[in-house]
Design a protein around this motif. Structure first.
Motif, mmCIF file in Angstrom:
data_model
loop_
_atom_site.group_PDB
_atom_site.id
_atom_site.type_symbol
_atom_site.label_atom_id
_atom_site.label_comp_id
_atom_site.label_asym_id
_atom_site.label_seq_id
_atom_site.Cartn_x
_atom_site.Cartn_y
_atom_site.Cartn_z
ATOM 1 N N GLY A 63 35.361 46.010 43.742
ATOM 2 C CA GLY A 63 36.085 46.317 44.806
ATOM 3 C C GLY A 63 37.375 46.004 44.631
ATOM 4 N N PHE A 64 37.867 45.299 43.482
ATOM 5 C CA PHE A 64 39.253 45.051 43.439
ATOM 6 C C PHE A 64 39.860 45.920 42.083
ATOM 7 N N ARG A 65 40.917 46.538 42.624
ATOM 8 C CA ARG A 65 41.459 47.136 41.343
ATOM 9 C C ARG A 65 42.435 46.018 40.514
ATOM 10 N N THR A 66 43.108 45.323 41.182
ATOM 11 C CA THR A 66 43.637 44.089 40.460
ATOM 12 C C THR A 66 43.336 42.689 41.242
ATOM 13 N N PRO A 67 42.628 41.686 40.521
ATOM 14 C CA PRO A 67 41.911 40.705 41.264
ATOM 15 C C PRO A 67 43.262 39.829 41.686
ATOM 16 N N ALA A 68 43.118 38.797 42.804
ATOM 17 C CA ALA A 68 44.006 37.942 42.985
ATOM 18 C C ALA A 68 43.930 36.624 41.875
ATOM 19 N N ALA A 69 45.013 35.937 41.650
ATOM 20 C CA ALA A 69 45.088 35.211 40.642
ATOM 21 C C ALA A 69 44.112 34.194 40.658
ATOM 22 N N HIS A 70 43.632 33.614 41.548
ATOM 23 C CA HIS A 70 42.269 32.798 41.814
ATOM 24 C C HIS A 70 41.182 33.449 41.347
ATOM 25 N N ASN A 71 41.010 34.722 41.006
ATOM 26 C CA ASN A 71 39.812 35.302 40.813
ATOM 27 C C ASN A 71 39.956 36.162 39.228
ATOM 28 N N ARG A 72 41.207 36.201 38.792
ATOM 29 C CA ARG A 72 41.574 36.611 37.552
ATOM 30 C C ARG A 72 40.727 36.332 36.356
#
Length: 62
Positions: free
Chosen positions: A23-32
């Motif tokens: 569901g993320f096009r670009t993940p947040a830094a903590h999920n990268r």
């Protein structure tokens, strides 16, 4: 892998899949890191699949 399928194609498909299911096009830094690991795992599974497929009328070496 089929001759017409490139590593770039595989990575793009893996990225699209991970984006879709997360569901993320670009993940947040903590999920990268988790996102990138998933992309690499899907890409590797795809490479294995394509390498193992037998296509009628085509030898495995092609």
């Amino acid at each position: 892998m089929t001759p017409e399928t490139t590593d770039e194609d595989i990575r793009a498909a893996a990225l699209q899949y991970v984006r879709k299911v997360s569901g993320f096009r670009t993940p947040a830094a903590h999920n990268r890191a988790a996102f990138e690991r998933a992309v690499e795992a899907v890409a590797e599974a795809t490479r294995q699949l394509l390498g193992d497929l037998e296509v009628r009328g085509r030898s495995r070496a092609e």
